[in-house]
Design a protein around this motif. Structure first.
Motif, PDB file in Angstrom:
ATOM      1  N   ALA A  29      55.808 -29.099  26.940  1.00 60.04           N
ATOM      2  CA  ALA A  29      56.808 -29.557  27.915  1.00 60.04           C
ATOM      3  C   ALA A  29      56.685 -31.060  28.145  1.00 60.04           C
ATOM      4  CB  ALA A  29      56.643 -28.800  29.224  1.00 60.04           C
ATOM      5  N   LEU A  30      55.467 -31.544  28.290  1.00 61.84           N
ATOM      6  CA  LEU A  30      55.247 -32.984  28.471  1.00 61.84           C
ATOM      7  C   LEU A  30      55.719 -33.759  27.249  1.00 61.84           C
ATOM      8  CD1 LEU A  30      51.671 -32.948  30.085  1.00 61.84           C
ATOM      9  CD2 LEU A  30      53.872 -33.152  31.259  1.00 61.84           C
ATOM     10  N   ALA A  31      55.476 -33.196  26.072  1.00 60.31           N
ATOM     11  CA  ALA A  31      55.910 -33.863  24.842  1.00 60.31           C
ATOM     12  C   ALA A  31      57.433 -33.973  24.774  1.00 60.31           C
ATOM     13  CB  ALA A  31      55.375 -33.107  23.626  1.00 60.31           C
ATOM     14  N   LEU A  32      58.135 -32.925  25.210  1.00 59.08           N
ATOM     15  CA  LEU A  32      59.601 -32.969  25.220  1.00 59.08           C
ATOM     16  C   LEU A  32      60.114 -34.061  26.152  1.00 59.08           C
ATOM     17  CD1 LEU A  32      60.625 -29.189  25.238  1.00 59.08           C
ATOM     18  CD2 LEU A  32      61.155 -30.871  23.460  1.00 59.08           C
ATOM     19  N   ILE A  33      59.517 -34.160  27.331  1.00 63.07           N
ATOM     20  CA  ILE A  33      59.934 -35.193  28.279  1.00 63.07           C
ATOM     21  C   ILE A  33      59.684 -36.582  27.694  1.00 63.07           C
ATOM     22  CG2 ILE A  33      59.479 -36.198  30.556  1.00 63.07           C
ATOM     23  CD1 ILE A  33      58.711 -33.302  31.450  1.00 63.07           C
ATOM     24  N   ARG A  34      58.546 -36.743  27.052  1.00 60.79           N
ATOM     25  CA  ARG A  34      58.211 -38.053  26.463  1.00 60.79           C
ATOM     26  C   ARG A  34      59.108 -38.389  25.279  1.00 60.79           C
ATOM     27  NH1 ARG A  34      52.075 -36.221  27.100  1.00 60.79           N
ATOM     28  NH2 ARG A  34      51.657 -37.066  29.194  1.00 60.79           N
ATOM     29  N   GLN A  35      59.653 -37.381  24.623  1.00 61.34           N
ATOM     30  CA  GLN A  35      60.653 -37.616  23.578  1.00 61.34           C
ATOM     31  C   GLN A  35      61.993 -38.002  24.186  1.00 61.34           C
ATOM     32  OE1 GLN A  35      61.351 -34.446  20.792  1.00 61.34           O
ATOM     33  NE2 GLN A  35      59.173 -33.975  20.592  1.00 61.34           N
ATOM     34  N   ALA A  36      62.388 -37.254  25.207  1.00 59.88           N
ATOM     35  CA  ALA A  36      63.735 -37.393  25.768  1.00 59.88           C
ATOM     36  C   ALA A  36      63.963 -38.735  26.444  1.00 59.88           C
ATOM     37  CB  ALA A  36      63.997 -36.254  26.755  1.00 59.88           C
ATOM     38  N   VAL A  37      63.010 -39.177  27.249  1.00 60.83           N
ATOM     39  CA  VAL A  37      63.228 -40.371  28.076  1.00 60.83           C
ATOM     40  C   VAL A  37      63.546 -41.607  27.241  1.00 60.83           C
ATOM     41  CG1 VAL A  37      62.119 -41.972  29.686  1.00 60.83           C
ATOM     42  CG2 VAL A  37      61.990 -39.493  30.081  1.00 60.83           C
ATOM     43  N   PRO A  38      62.755 -41.972  26.239  1.00 59.19           N
ATOM     44  CA  PRO A  38      63.098 -43.177  25.469  1.00 59.19           C
ATOM     45  C   PRO A  38      64.333 -43.018  24.595  1.00 59.19           C
ATOM     46  CG  PRO A  38      61.191 -42.086  24.500  1.00 59.19           C
ATOM     47  CD  PRO A  38      61.470 -41.401  25.803  1.00 59.19           C
ATOM     48  N   ASN A  39      64.753 -41.770  24.373  1.00 56.93           N
ATOM     49  CA  ASN A  39      65.945 -41.511  23.568  1.00 56.93           C
ATOM     50  C   ASN A  39      67.196 -41.259  24.411  1.00 56.93           C
ATOM     51  OD1 ASN A  39      65.077 -41.531  20.654  1.00 56.93           O
ATOM     52  ND2 ASN A  39      63.587 -40.078  21.452  1.00 56.93           N
ATOM     53  N   ASN A  40      67.107 -41.564  25.697  1.00 54.94           N
ATOM     54  CA  ASN A  40      68.245 -41.480  26.618  1.00 54.94           C
ATOM     55  C   ASN A  40      68.834 -40.087  26.736  1.00 54.94           C
ATOM     56  OD1 ASN A  40      68.299 -44.263  27.402  1.00 54.94           O
ATOM     57  ND2 ASN A  40      69.172 -44.755  25.410  1.00 54.94           N
ATOM     58  N   ILE A  41      67.997 -39.069  26.571  1.00 56.71           N
ATOM     59  CA  ILE A  41      68.408 -37.694  26.834  1.00 56.71           C
ATOM     60  C   ILE A  41      68.016 -37.391  28.270  1.00 56.71           C
ATOM     61  CG2 ILE A  41      68.101 -35.270  26.199  1.00 56.71           C
ATOM     62  CD1 ILE A  41      67.299 -36.261  23.389  1.00 56.71           C
ATOM     63  N   PRO A  42      68.977 -37.211  29.183  1.00 59.02           N
ATOM     64  CA  PRO A  42      68.660 -37.087  30.601  1.00 59.02           C
ATOM     65  C   PRO A  42      67.721 -35.916  30.903  1.00 59.02           C
ATOM     66  CG  PRO A  42      70.995 -37.487  30.307  1.00 59.02           C
ATOM     67  CD  PRO A  42      70.432 -37.215  28.943  1.00 59.02           C
ATOM     68  N   VAL A  43      66.750 -36.182  31.749  1.00 62.75           N
ATOM     69  CA  VAL A  43      65.800 -35.162  32.189  1.00 62.75           C
ATOM     70  C   VAL A  43      65.969 -34.969  33.691  1.00 62.75           C
ATOM     71  CG1 VAL A  43      63.378 -34.454  32.291  1.00 62.75           C
ATOM     72  CG2 VAL A  43      64.188 -35.868  30.380  1.00 62.75           C
ATOM     73  N   LEU A  44      65.961 -33.707  34.117  1.00 62.78           N
ATOM     74  CA  LEU A  44      66.091 -33.350  35.531  1.00 62.78           C
ATOM     75  C   LEU A  44      64.972 -32.378  35.878  1.00 62.78           C
ATOM     76  CD1 LEU A  44      67.638 -33.111  38.263  1.00 62.78           C
ATOM     77  CD2 LEU A  44      69.091 -31.382  37.156  1.00 62.78           C
ATOM     78  N   GLY A  45      64.213 -32.681  36.920  1.00 66.59           N
ATOM     79  CA  GLY A  45      63.115 -31.813  37.319  1.00 66.59           C
ATOM     80  C   GLY A  45      63.238 -31.347  38.748  1.00 66.59           C
ATOM     81  N   HIS A  46      62.992 -30.042  38.964  1.00 67.08           N
ATOM     82  CA  HIS A  46      62.987 -29.463  40.300  1.00 67.08           C
ATOM     83  C   HIS A  46      61.563 -29.016  40.632  1.00 67.08           C
ATOM     84  CE1 HIS A  46      67.136 -28.874  38.825  1.00 67.08           C
ATOM     85  NE2 HIS A  46      67.538 -28.885  40.074  1.00 67.08           N
ATOM     86  N   CYS A  47      60.952 -29.609  41.640  1.00 64.17           N
ATOM     87  CA  CYS A  47      59.624 -29.239  42.138  1.00 64.17           C
ATOM     88  C   CYS A  47      58.571 -29.332  41.025  1.00 64.17           C
ATOM     89  CB  CYS A  47      59.673 -27.863  42.782  1.00 64.17           C
ATOM     90  SG  CYS A  47      58.279 -27.556  43.912  1.00 64.17           S
ATOM     91  N   LEU A  48      58.111 -28.214  40.481  1.00 65.92           N
ATOM     92  CA  LEU A  48      57.174 -28.259  39.366  1.00 65.92           C
ATOM     93  C   LEU A  48      57.736 -29.112  38.235  1.00 65.92           C
ATOM     94  CD1 LEU A  48      54.522 -26.958  38.035  1.00 65.92           C
ATOM     95  CD2 LEU A  48      56.131 -25.379  36.955  1.00 65.92           C
ATOM     96  N   GLY A  49      59.037 -29.014  38.017  1.00 65.08           N
ATOM     97  CA  GLY A  49      59.669 -29.802  36.963  1.00 65.08           C
ATOM     98  C   GLY A  49      59.530 -31.291  37.188  1.00 65.08           C
ATOM     99  N   ALA A  50      59.657 -31.727  38.429  1.00 65.28           N
ATOM    100  CA  ALA A  50      59.479 -33.146  38.748  1.00 65.28           C
ATOM    101  C   ALA A  50      58.023 -33.558  38.579  1.00 65.28           C
ATOM    102  CB  ALA A  50      59.946 -33.424  40.178  1.00 65.28           C
TER     103      ALA A  50
END
Length: 233
Positions: A69-90
């Motif tokens: 999950a952390l790897a996906l977020i680290r991929q998405a952010v620099p590639n401008n794929i929006p990430v949204l987190g709720h509670c644990l997700g944030a």
């Protein structure tokens, strides 16, 4: 349009109002049931956005799906794929982006006011709202990652939300429906009974005026989700 991936970490903590919102805007989405041992995708590129929901576990737990999950977020952010987190997700977002997550001095469970930060990003995400009543259920807190901006605070949790460009992390729950509130009160009754802090409401208090409270929260969620989907690829 590529679908939005929604990662569910616990059966009772699904997308809630977010699913209704996405459907009403004809945005396709795909639920990844992490709680049912579904494998996380190896790449974020097949999705227009990533959404991480809540859960009773800690991001500091040694669980097999946390690193992917952390790897996906680290991929998405620099590639401008929006990430949204709720509670644990944030909290996952905070860790992935260089922040930390630790136990809060007090739990925060139930309805409680949050204040919007008086900054440019606060106004961009929340418009005219300066405060609103949010729903809370957490015992851990995150730090604001470097390069991100604080958006929300409550009386017992300074870091309630942050943004980094088109990415949004929320410690509080804006995705709630009446059914979810009632279900959480049932499944979490023992936790509430064992948590005598003033910041923890009773099961009875949490369920007062849901027919008015939940739609007001949905209005806030709609504003946030509207801004978030504007960044979808």
């Amino acid at each position: 349009m590529k679908p939005v991936a929604i990662f569910r970490h616990f059966p009772a903590e699904g997308p809630g109002y977010l699913a209704t919102f996405l459907d009403s805007h004809a945005i396709p989405w795909q639920l990844v049931k992490v709680d049912a041992n579904e494998t996380l995708p190896a790449s974020a590129d097949q999705f227009s956005g990533l959404v991480f929901m809540g859960g009773p576990m800690s991001v500091n737990d040694n669980l097999p799906w946390i690193a992917p999950a952390l790897a996906l977020i680290r991929q998405a952010v620099p590639n401008n794929i929006p990430v949204l987190g709720h509670c644990l997700g944030a909290q996952l977002m905070s860790i992935a982006l260089g922040g930390t997550v630790s136990r809060s001095p007090v739990k925060e469970i139930g309805w409680g006011e949050v204040c919007v930060a008086d900054n440019r990003e606060g106004r961009r995400w929340f418009g005219e709202w300066s405060k609103f009543e949010a729903f809370h259920w957490h015992g851990e807190v995150f730090t604001i990652p470097k390069g991100a901006t604080l958006l929300l605070s409550s009386s017992c949790c300074e870091n309630q939300a942050f943004t980094m460009d088109k990415h949004l992390g929320l410690q509080c729950h804006v995705e709630m429906t009446e059914e979810m509130v009632r279900d959480w009160c049932t499944s979490g009754a023992a936790e509430i009974a064992a948590s005598p802090e003033p910041s923890v409401e009773s099961v009875e208090a949490i369920q007062v005026d849901l027919a008015q409270r939940v739609p007001r929260l949905n209005q806030v969620a709609s504003r946030l989700y509207e801004k978030w989907i504007s960044g979808l690829l």
